[in-house]
Design an enzyme around this catalytic site. Sequence first.
Site, PDB file in Angstrom:
ATOM      1  N   GLU A 150       0.885  -1.172   0.000  1.00 43.89           N
ATOM      2  CA  GLU A 150       0.000   0.000   0.000  1.00 43.89           C
ATOM      3  C   GLU A 150       0.912   1.207   0.000  1.00 43.89           C
ATOM      4  O   GLU A 150       1.594   1.493   0.989  1.00 43.89           O
ATOM      5  CB  GLU A 150      -0.915  -0.031   1.238  1.00 43.89           C
ATOM      6  CG  GLU A 150      -2.170   0.825   1.082  1.00 43.89           C
ATOM      7  CD  GLU A 150      -1.893   2.288   1.356  1.00 43.89           C
ATOM      8  OE1 GLU A 150      -1.601   3.031   0.372  1.00 43.89           O
ATOM      9  OE2 GLU A 150      -1.961   2.696   2.505  1.00 43.89           O
ATOM     10  N   CYS A 201      -2.505   8.755   3.216  1.00 41.47           N
ATOM     11  CA  CYS A 201      -2.463   8.417   1.794  1.00 41.47           C
ATOM     12  C   CYS A 201      -3.759   8.773   1.073  1.00 41.47           C
ATOM     13  O   CYS A 201      -3.771   8.859  -0.151  1.00 41.47           O
ATOM     14  CB  CYS A 201      -2.147   6.938   1.609  1.00 41.47           C
ATOM     15  SG  CYS A 201      -3.169   5.848   2.608  1.00 41.47           S
TER      16      CYS A 201
END
Length: 482
Positions: free
Chosen positions: A250, A284
Amino acid sequence: MNTIREAGCLVAGEWLTDGTYADRVGPYLRQTVSRARIAQDDDIATAVAYARRAARAVARLAPATRAGILERAAALVTERGEELAGLLALELGKPLKDGRGEILRVADTLSVAAAEARMIGGEVLPVAGWGRGVGNTAITQRAPAGPVLAITPFNAPANLLAHKLAASFAAGNTTVVKPPPQAPAVSTALVKLLLDAGMPVEAVQILHGGGDVGARLCAAPEIAVVSFTGGVTAGHAVAHAAGPKRVMLELGGNAATIVCEDADVAEAARVCARTGYSNSGQSCISVQRVYVQRSRFEEFADALTAEVKSLVVGDPLDPRTDVGSMVDDDAAERVVQWTAEAAGQGARVTTGGTREGAVMAPTVVVAPPTEARVVREEVFGALVAVLPYDHFDGVLEECNRSTYGLQAGLFTHDLRRVVTAWRELEVGGLVVNGSSNFRLDHVPFGGVKDSGIGRESPRWMIEDFTVTKTLLLRGLTIWGDQ
């Protein structure tokens, strides 16, 4: 006087405290707040060998046993929430508001992982549907994949550790944790909490250090699965070091939120202000690019600026604070420089653009050129860029120009636009009538393109942390054999 929290390494069932230490200076307090014992080469070799031996013992725990431990851990997290949130504030400058929210999510994540542990099973395959299968039976199960390496980032060190460690344990694996150097104390505290809840010592180890420690762990043949959350460059290095083993990455994002002309502009501005600067934008999926239909553009820019100016900036230990410090001075200075660069290219900076130490003033950049770094690259800081658009199809194309594809937001009441955006946007998730920065921990989360590989959330992570094993019974059938 601040008490320095010491974080030892847990290797092969023993806490190691002697050796070389690295200090963590709190970005807001500007003094040492924690100290991590750095893993040595011998520790790494011992840890991976122990993980291979311990894997069988952990796999023998019944799913109900694993679930019970995770449920007790969730209760302990709730009891010790203020302590954990305080560590996040000290080590990272994360406001108590954000830290408390993260710890609530940790408890949820552990509870969800417990529920998913109880659901692990298999299936009876329809082998008798084909001639060669008649007279036989085939059954599958989801079996533990083997030792898992969990490498966690600084921006949400507690919850992302909970995701990786809880899902790995729920699946029946042992886990080696390599936490971020910026958050050793809170990471260690969470591991100790899980041990207090009854997690067997064979199920977890924790080794502190930098990228070199992570690289050696990734390359170890004893590790079966690597789960990494962090930056793109580091993610590429992890994949290279890991070689031919299962790797989940990720890797961040450059999240876009679209505000259509039929949206409630005031509400959209309020939401973007609250979710664009939480944790100083170090998420993010933090709101970075907001595209607003031109007829409402100036209205939105004014409303967002007003909302951002009302945010309380300062001491992360003050419960009233909305925006604390970034992870360090260099991170804040980078955002200052990118802001000045955009202004030099013709953008308007309606608020912010300055810093005091690691505290970045919440910044709004209006109408930057599309090639500005605040638009094209991941800011990962307390800055939101606002851009106008004319046509819906065109703004979808502009959103997709990013090399990232993690999550997007869309404010509209037009169902056709919702379906079109869900179909066309190159992202892993779309949030409607909310910004990009919204996540439920029991819902799959992950991206495409440079945002990574795989999905986080206990159910989907358990799939990655298990393998399908087949039992084929020759000459024994539960089906008709004529």
